[in-house]
Structure formats: structure tokens, C-alpha cells
Design an enzyme around this catalytic site. Structure first.
Site, mmCIF file in Angstrom:
data_model
loop_
_atom_site.group_PDB
_atom_site.id
_atom_site.type_symbol
_atom_site.label_atom_id
_atom_site.label_comp_id
_atom_site.label_asym_id
_atom_site.label_seq_id
_atom_site.Cartn_x
_atom_site.Cartn_y
_atom_site.Cartn_z
ATOM 1 N N ILE A 1 0.815 -1.208 0.000
ATOM 2 C CA ILE A 1 0.000 0.000 0.000
ATOM 3 C C ILE A 1 0.849 1.257 0.000
ATOM 4 C CG2 ILE A 1 -2.132 -0.957 0.927
ATOM 5 C CD1 ILE A 1 -1.251 -0.252 3.694
ATOM 6 N N ASP B 1 9.334 15.104 9.105
ATOM 7 C CA ASP B 1 9.004 14.820 7.710
ATOM 8 C C ASP B 1 7.505 15.016 7.512
ATOM 9 O OD1 ASP B 1 9.440 14.189 5.077
ATOM 10 O OD2 ASP B 1 9.574 12.025 5.405
#
Lengths: 192, 730
Positions: free
Chosen positions: B81, B201
Site C-alpha cells: 500500500i 518529515d
């Protein structure tokens, strides 16, 4: 949303679309898409691996479910099959896109998929993706041919049914179909 | 004939001809070598395989959907995924606990480096320590011989990237929804920061979308636990280029703290508002330079409808110097939520002087001296001066002169209308508002009082119309409901009742129609408003004979609202409807609040009458209740009419049971009723409808179970009743 609620919403939206509502048209597509996707996943889980799973059969199953005891009018049928063919097309493309990423992943994936499996899946993913691009290009130049292709290939309609929906003769539909598929093949091959 | 048409024409003609004929016709009719070659290739393709595309798609479909199954530790790996820099994420099933997880796997056959392994496990530890609804949950982490893995919450809805590609954020509702998401992310970051974890991030690809619409921050992939300094050094400089902060780019060892996440979230906010990244370039290097040295274009210069305050918040988060940003992510969240609530925000636009000097420093200012200084200050004025106002318009010219116009912001989450703010006098004619969901209140000196619910979108221009000729005292036929503060819940109340009491606590007093609006009343509205369409099953602008007292149905949201405003009322909010029906005790049915004396048989008879099969299908099941699953209303007018005539009750006929102690009739049954409140997904084209209607299968919902209905759809089973706010001293 349960299946029957979705069915009700879809039949209501079909009426709204027939009344000319633009909002309803995109709502209809979204609804058909979601429901088809749900049915595809359910069918995938319950069908034995050896059996062929025909996406176009799903479109017909959905149709049967929606209009169980009555025959919808031409307008509704037309809108339904347009939405369903496009939805099935998008579902296939979306699946293909996910799998196409295998190719880019390099070696990391190899342990989870044998080389053969990987090659085959990738080739098919590419093909579907390619068809999508080609259908878009075809639509720009030959809209009717593209409609014939969508309804027959992704919607699973017979030439007779396509002819009725597009108000063309069956012979014309056959010619458009021959043209559309050859056009697409030529398009794909000249772009390798 | 253009080229395309000629191509098709020729092909279709040639396909049935033998080869030699084809060449002859081609030479004769085809104008160019290129087209000739193309048609030949198409014919070849056709001849080669006549079954082309005839039956290929089925086998493929399974292979595309199919996924290989392998085991890693206790997890059965399903399809891939996602993929990060050093790891791959799979959907997987925990075979021990039998639940779906997202399994992040690091490494493959190649031996992974010790640093990588440590970093990976470090991430797992950092994130596993966090417990917040907007941070992805870590279930387990560990190592096998070949892999390191982290099993975490499996989130189905894709990432913010997917959402942004599907969602129109220039609309009011889209924008409010994404701002709410960013505020939730700021809260998540705040929680992580408090626990000593910096994400480092933050980007749309790391924001997952829960099925319930929740945003979930994932991938603390290069997070640093602030006090594990040793490992941190190797991580300075890591991040995803377009979302990096200037200090990350400079890789200042001790200079990176939690405020780097605030900068990155600022970039995400900028991107969701404008659909554009603030810093762009051909290479990573260019982007880094842009982040370090240039000012991003103002969001409003890209999308003019972005409210000023959001631009200020974005700028504050994206300040180059950490000290100029919000001190914590919590502060950023607070400002975003203030904007959502319509309150003033705390961040201030940078002063004109700083803007001017920033412009002087930027590369574009090549003119030195006086000219540049003037140019600089002009930028400042342009940025924050009110040179033009392009906000949506509300027109009040038709309303009585001298009336006061007030504005209440409707919060689509709590479904409450906020404090009233005075806009001015109706004579003013035109008001400009920020886009949003409002209740506009108009108060006349002589006591007249009107309320208008409107979803105001950018570019919209809304004319408010006065009520029709007075029909006497508006509150005749209405029940007065005191506000939610009067709700008292018994000591042994259920959780559902407690939640109800909490939910309605801030609802003010209002009047509500005791009965649904009848066909007779609706016909009067139609008679005075020729532009409004009549319910199509009426077959005219007058209801069929004998239908006058039946509840009106088959009206859209806007039509219902138009009626309400014409009679000087409005549609209820979801909370008002619930409060009116459930009363002070939070009952779920009209009779289940100590309303003894109602015969069980009467209730059953009433419910039974709601689930009778429709006439078309009744022959098979002669009167016995049965499921109507899969049944939907007929499409032709005659069938609709016979259905309504048979099934819809008079507005004052509650079957002896559908009457609350306060005397409100048919709340539970007969037709469903429109409310002004958006459904839970906050989509303005869908409003909540309450109650049940006569073809609702065997499940008869209670008072507390609304469903959403598209505003443009007419349902034979949906009608409405009106409310009006109780005025001060009334």
C-alpha cells in the site's frame, strides 16, 4: 451505506440526472463507482481462485439489482450504463496503477512475488494503463467510437444493447467497434 | 470532412474489402502518406486478431486484484500500500489477533546496515510512545531473521495527497474542512513535541485519511527523540525536500527543534489552500535554495478568495527564522480554530517595514535606492491594505428599511449558531461577508423578525427576500421549547441520554410547528410564488382532491426553506429538532418517557401501518408487514399518487401514539423532515433529515437517528416542519 441504500440512492440520482441536474450526474458516478468497487472486492473474496471474475458481469449484476422488478426507461438505462462503464474502467485503472508501482520498486518486492508472477502482473497493469490513455485520446477525436468501446468493453453490453442506447443501428455499432479497437491497437503499437 | 472523420470513414469502408481493393481505394481517396500508413496499420491490427478486446478483461481482473500471501512473523502479508525511502508498507492481517494492520517492513535479502536497523526500531519506539487520535497507532514492532517490521493501525482512506487531488478546496466547505484537518495535525504535532518527539518529515504523503474523516499523522520515519542526541546527528538534513525548513536545509545541528515541524505544516497549509507548493524549482537544489532565500508568493495572489487571516496564519508558520514562527504547534492550532469559529486570530501580519526590507533583500529587487524603497512599501500596502473587496455579497435591499441585519456563524461540527454580530441596517443594501455557513437575522424596529440560513460561498451573491403577507401570529400552532439548558437527565440515564443532554445544552429557546407542513399550506405558498415548482406527483399546482391535510412531501431543501421564510419562520437545526422531539428527559420514542396509558397494541398498529407493503406489492403479502428492502418508489406520477394517497397521514393524525407530551405530532413517523444542519461529513449539498417515512422497511428509527439527503433530491417520503427562534422577552 448498505447495498440497498446505495441502490435507492442510485435510482433516485438517475431520476435527478434525467431531470438535467449536473450535480446529480457526478454524484451518480461517485455512487456507482463506490458500489461497483465494493461489489468487485466482495466478489474477489468469495470467488474461488480458479474461476474467472468478469468485471462486466458485475455491471450486469448491479443493473439487475437496481431494476429488480421493473424495466427502467431508456434515459435511466443510458445514464446507468455510461456511469457504470466509466466506473469499471476507473476501477481497473486504479488497480493497475497500484500494481504498476511494482515495476519501479526494484528488488525489494522480489521476495514476495516470484519473477514470473511479477512480470505478468506488470505487463497487464501496463496494458490497462495504456488502454486508458488510448481511450482518452480516442474520445477526443471520435466520441461515438469511444462510447461504443466503453459500453461494450467495460460495460459488457452487447452490440445490440449499445445500438439501442446510442440510437444507432447494430451494423453501425459493429463498424464503430471495429474502428475503435483497431484505432486503439494502432495507437498503442505506434507508441511503444 | 476533417482528418478524423475521413480516417474513420475510410477505415470502416475498407475493413470489409479484400486486400487489393483496399490498396486501390486508399490510393484514390487518402490524401496523405501518413494517414495511409496509419490506416494500413489499423487494418493489420484488425486482421491479425479479430477477437481483439473481445474477451480479455476477465482473467486480468483477478490478477490485478489478486495479491500474493506470505508471512512475516505473525502477519499474513497482503498487498502493497505504500513505499518509503527504506521501507515498504503492506496491508496485512495479524493472524493471532485477527485484525487488519499496516505492516511496514524494512530490508530484504540484502543485509541492512546496523545504522538503518537502529533508526528503524528507533522510529517504532518513538511513535509507539505517543497516544493521540491524530497519530497513527503502533501495535507492535520487532525483528525477524530477514526483516524489521512495525505493525500499525491500518488506515483505509489513502493520504492527504489523494484527498487533495479529489477535493475542491476553493469552496467554503472544502476550505473549512482542510483547515480543520491542519488544526488537528497541529494538535497531533503538539502532543508529539510535548513527548519530546519531532516528526521532521511532515508532508501530505504522511497524512493518512481515516474512514471517519480523521487525519492521522504517520511515518515518524526520521523522528528524533530530542534527548537521544547521538543518533540525531546522523539525521540532520533528512526530510523531504519541498517541505523542509530552512534550518533543516542548513543542517544546523543544534538548530533543529520542534519548530521545524511548524514550518513544514505551514507549507502543507499553503499547499492545501492554493494547490501549489510555495517553493519550487527544477532540482532539489533549486528548491532548497528557494526555501532558504526567497519569499513565497502570497496565497491570496494565487487564490483570491483565501481569507486574509488564513494567509497571515500561513505566513506566521512559514517564517524563515524559527523564533518568528508560532512558538508551539498548539498556538498554530489555536489560531486555526479561532479562524474556524470566526474569532480574531492572534498572529499579526508582518509590518510594512519588514515586508519592505524583505523585498529589498529578495532577488527581484534589482533597483537600488529610493525606487526600491517605494516599491517595497507599495508591496506592503498591497498585501494588507483593503484595495478591493471581492468577498461574497448579501443583498438586503428588499427587506424593510430600518431593519437591523445581524450575523451568526453556524458551526457545522457542533451545529450551533454562534453569537450575533451586527452587520448594519438593511438600507445599506449590500454587505460583504467572508465565505461561511451563517444564520442571518433581520430585526425590524416594529418587531418583525426573520432568519435566513445560508451557505455563503466565494463569488456567491445572495438576495434576501422578506416574508410573505402576514398570516397573523406566526407562533400559532407552534409549541414553545425551552433551551437545552433545561434538559435534566435522570441519575440512571443511559449514555445515549447523557450525550444527548451534552449535545443540546447550548441550544436556545425556540418555537416549533406542532404539525408537519400540510399540502394546503404549501399550496398557498406556491400560489404566491409562481417560480417555485410544485411537487411533481401532485400533477399540478394544487394538491389532488382530499389531500389538503396530508403532510407535504417531495420537496427539495431549498423549496422547504423558501416556504419557511415566506411564512416568517425557518427550518430547524438538527439539535433543535432533536430537542423538540426528545424533550427534557431524552426519550427516544414519543411514548417512552413515562407516557403511560399508551396501549402496546396502539404502538404496534402504528408501526405496522408504517411498514405495510406498498400497494404495488401488496397482493403477495396481503397486509402482513414485510421487509421492503430493495424496493424503491415508483417513477411515474400515477403510481406516486396512489402511494401517497394510501400511505401519507394527515398532519394531525399521529395514530394516537406519535404525539409527544408537548403535543408535537408525527415527529417519529409519516414523513421524514428536513433540517438545516449538514450531515456529519460537512457536505453543504447534503442536509440531515430526521424521523421515518411510510416505506422505511421494518426498521423504524428512533428520534435520534438522522440520515443525510442531497438537497436537490425530491423524496416522496420527505417533508418538513418549521421553527422560529424565541426572541428576548417573548
Amino acid at each position: 451505506m448498505s447495498g440497498s441504500e446505495a441502490s435507492n440512492e442510485i435510482t433516485e440520482l438517475l431520476v435527478a440526472v434525467a431531470d438535467g441536474s449536473h450535480d446529480a450526474e457526478s454524484a451518480l458516478f461517485a455512487c456507482v463507482y463506490t458500489e461497483l468497487h465494493r461489489m468487485a472486492c466482495a466478489a474477489w473474496r468469495s470467488t474461488p481462485a480458479s474461476d474467472t471474475l468478469q468485471p462486466t458481469a458485475l455491471v450486469h449484476e448491479m443493473y439487475a439489482r437496481l431494476f429488480r422488478d421493473r424495466d427502467p426507461n431508456w434515459e435511466s438505462r443510458r445514464h446507468f450504463f455510461f456511469a457504470a462503464s466509466r466506473a469499471m474502467h476507473d476501477i481497473l485503472v486504479e488497480q493497475a496503477r497500484r500494481h504498476a508501482s511494482l515495476k519501479r520498486g526494484g528488488g525489494r518486492r522480489r521476495e514476495l512475488l516470484t519473477g514470473d508472477e511479477r512480470g505478468r502482473v506488470t505487463a497487464q497493469a501496463d496494458e490497462i494503463m495504456g488502454i486508458r490513455e488510448a481511450v482518452d485520446a480516442l474520445r477526443r477525436e471520435h466520441e461515438i467510437a469511444a462510447q461504443v468501446l466503453m459500453l461494450h468493453y467495460f460495460g459488457g453490453l452487447s452490440h445490440d444493447d449499445v445500438a439501442e442506447l446510442l440510437e444507432l443501428s447494430t451494423a453501425t455499432v459493429r463498424r464503430r467497434w471495429a474502428f475503435a479497437k483497431s484505432w486503439i491497437r494502432e495507437y498503442l503499437e505506434s507508441r511503444i | 470532412m476533417d482528418d478524423g472523420a475521413l480516417l474513420q470513414d475510410l477505415f470502416e469502408q475498407l475493413v470489409g474489402l479484400p486486400q487489393a481493393e483496399r490498396d486501390r481505394v486508399l490510393l484514390e481517396r487518402c490524401p496523405s502518406d501518413a494517414m495511409r500508413a496509419r490506416i494500413r496499420r489499423m487494418l493489420e491490427a484488425y486482421d491479425e486478431d479479430e477477437t481483439l478486446f473481445e474477451e480479455p478483461i476477465g482473467a486480468r481482473f483477478r490478477e490485478l486484484l489478486d495479491a500474493p500471501e506470505r508471512r512475516v512473523s505473525d502477519f499474513e502479508v497482503m498487498e502493497e500500500i505504500g513505499r518509503g525511502g527504506m521501507s515498504t508498507v503492506f496491508r496485512a492481517r495479524d493472524v493471532v489477533l485477527d485484525r487488519e494492520v499496516a505492516l511496514k517492513i524494512l530490508g530484504a535479502d540484502r543485509a541492512m546496515s546496523e545504522t538503518t536497523r537502529q533508526r528503524f526500531l528507533h522510529e517504532a519506539r518513538a511513535a509507539a510512545g505517543l497516544n493521540h487520535p491524530n497519530i497513527v497507532k503502533i501495535f507492535r514492532y520487532g525483528e525477524t531473521e530477514r526483516h524489521c517490521y512495525i505493525a500499525m493501525e491500518y488506515v483505509r482512506g489513502g493520504t492527504l495527497v489523494d484527498l487533495l487531488s479529489r477535493t475542491d478546496v476553493t469552496g467554503v466547505e472544502g476550505r473549512r474542512a482542510v483547515v480543520r484537518m491542519i488544526a488537528d495535525l497541529a494538535d497531533a504535532l503538539d502532543a508529539a513535541h510535548r513527548a519530546g518527539v519531532i516528526h521532521r518529515d511532515v508532508k501530505p504523503g504522511n497524512v493518512l485519511m481515516g474512514e471517519d474523516g480523521r487525519v492521522i499523522l504517520a511515518d515518524f520515519g526520521i523522528a528524533r527523540v530530542a534527548h537521544a542526541a547521538g543518533l540525531a546527528e546522523t539525521l540532520a538534513g533528512a526530510g523531504t525536500t519541498p517541505y523542509m525548513s530552512p534550518e533543516q536545509i542548513a543542517a544546523i545541528r543544534d538548530g533543529i527543534d520542534h519548530r521545524t515541524d511548524i514550518f513544514s505544516l505551514g507549507i502543507v497549509l499553503y499547499e492545501v489552500l492554493t494547490k501549489r507548493r510555495p517553493f519550487q524549482g527544477r532540482s532539489h537544489e533549486d528548491v532548497r535554495k528557494a526555501i532558504s532565500a526567497t519569499q513565497a508568493a502570497r496565497p491570496r495572489s494565487i487564490v483570491r478568495s483565501i481569507p486574509r487571516d488564513l494567509e497571515v496564519i500561513t505566513g506566521k508558520a512559514m517564517e524563515k527564522r524559527p523564533a518568528d514562527r508560532y512558538p508551539t504547534a498548539g498556538h498554530m492550532s489555536a489560531d486555526l480554530r479561532a479562524w474556524l469559529a470566526g474569532d480574531p486570530i492572534l498572529a499579526r501580519p508582518p509590518g510594512v517595514t519588514r515586508r519592505a526590507s524583505a523585498a529589498l533583500r529578495s532577488r527581484r529587487s534589482v533597483v537600488i535606492g529610493l525606487g526600491a524603497a517605494i516599491a517595497g512599501s507599495a508591496i506592503g500596502v498591497y498585501a494588507y491594505g483593503r484595495l478591493s473587496d471581492d468577498r461574497p455579497v448579501i443583498r438586503t435591499g428588499l427587506l424593510p428599511t430600518g431593519a437591523d441585519v445581524l450575523l451568526r456563524l453556524i458551526d457545522d461540527e457542533t451545529r450551533l449558531a454562534g453569537e450575533a454580530r451586527r452587520l448594519g441596517r438593511a438600507d445599506h443594501g449590500v454587505f460583504r461577508l467572508d465565505p461561511g455557513h451563517y444564520r442571518i437575522v433581520v430585526v425590524e424596529a416594529g418587531g418583525g423578525f426573520m432568519e435566513y440560513e445560508r451557505f455563503v460561498e466565494p463569488g456567491s451573491d445572495v438576495e434576501l427576500r422578506p416574508a410573505g403577507p402576514s398570516l397573523g401570529d406566526v407562533t400559532t400552532g407552534m409549541a414553545r421549547i425551552e433551551g437545552g439548558a433545561s434538559v435534566s437527565i435522570a441519575a440512571d440515564a443511559t449514555d445515549e441520554q447523557r450525550r444527548y443532554a451534552e449535545r443540546v445544552a447550548e441550544v436556545g429557546a425556540f418555537w416549533i410547528d406542532r404539525h408537519e407542513v400540510s399540502n394546503r399550506l404549501y399550496a398557498a405558498f406556491l400560489a404566491a410564488n409562481a417560480e417555485v415548482e410544485a411537487p411533481s406527483h401532485w400533477g399540478g399546482r394544487e394538491p389532488p382532491e382530499g389531500w389538503g391535510d396530508l403532510a407535504v412531501s417531495g420537496v427539495t431543501y431549498n423549496e422547504a426553506q423558501g416556504y419557511a421564510e415566506w411564512v416568517g419562520k425557518r427550518l430547524p437545526s438538527a439539535l433543535e429538532w432533536e430537542l423538540a422531539m426528545r424533550g427534557d428527559g431524552g426519550r427516544l420514542w414519543p411514548w417512552s418517557d413515562g407516557n403511560e396509558g399508551v396501549e402496546v397494541a396502539a404502538i404496534e398498529a402504528y408501526l405496522g401501518s408504517m411498514v405495510r407493503p406498498p400497494p404495488a406489492a401488496s397482493s403477495a403479502a396481503a397486509g402482513a408487514p414485510r421487509a421492503l428492502d430493495g424496493w424503491s418508489p415508483p417513477r411515474d406520477t400515477d403510481a406516486c399518487r396512489s402511494l401517497v394517497a394510501e400511505r401519507v397521514r394527515g398532519v394531525d393524525d399521529g395514530g394516537g401514539v406519535d404525539v409527544t407530551p408537548e403535543g408535537i405530532v408525527n415527529g417519529l413517523g409519516n414523513v421524514m423532515e428536513w433540517t438545516e444542519s449538514l450531515d456529519v461529513a460537512s457536505i453543504p449539498s447534503r442536509r440531515s433529515v430526521f424521523g421515518n417515512h411510510w416505506s422505511m422497511a421494518e426498521k423504524v428509527g428512533s428520534f435520534g437517528a438522522p440520515v443525510a439527503q442531497s438537497v436537490f433530491i425530491r423524496r416522496l417520503g420527505t417533508g418538513f416542519r418549521c421553527v422560529r427562534t424565541v426572541r428576548e422577552g417573548e
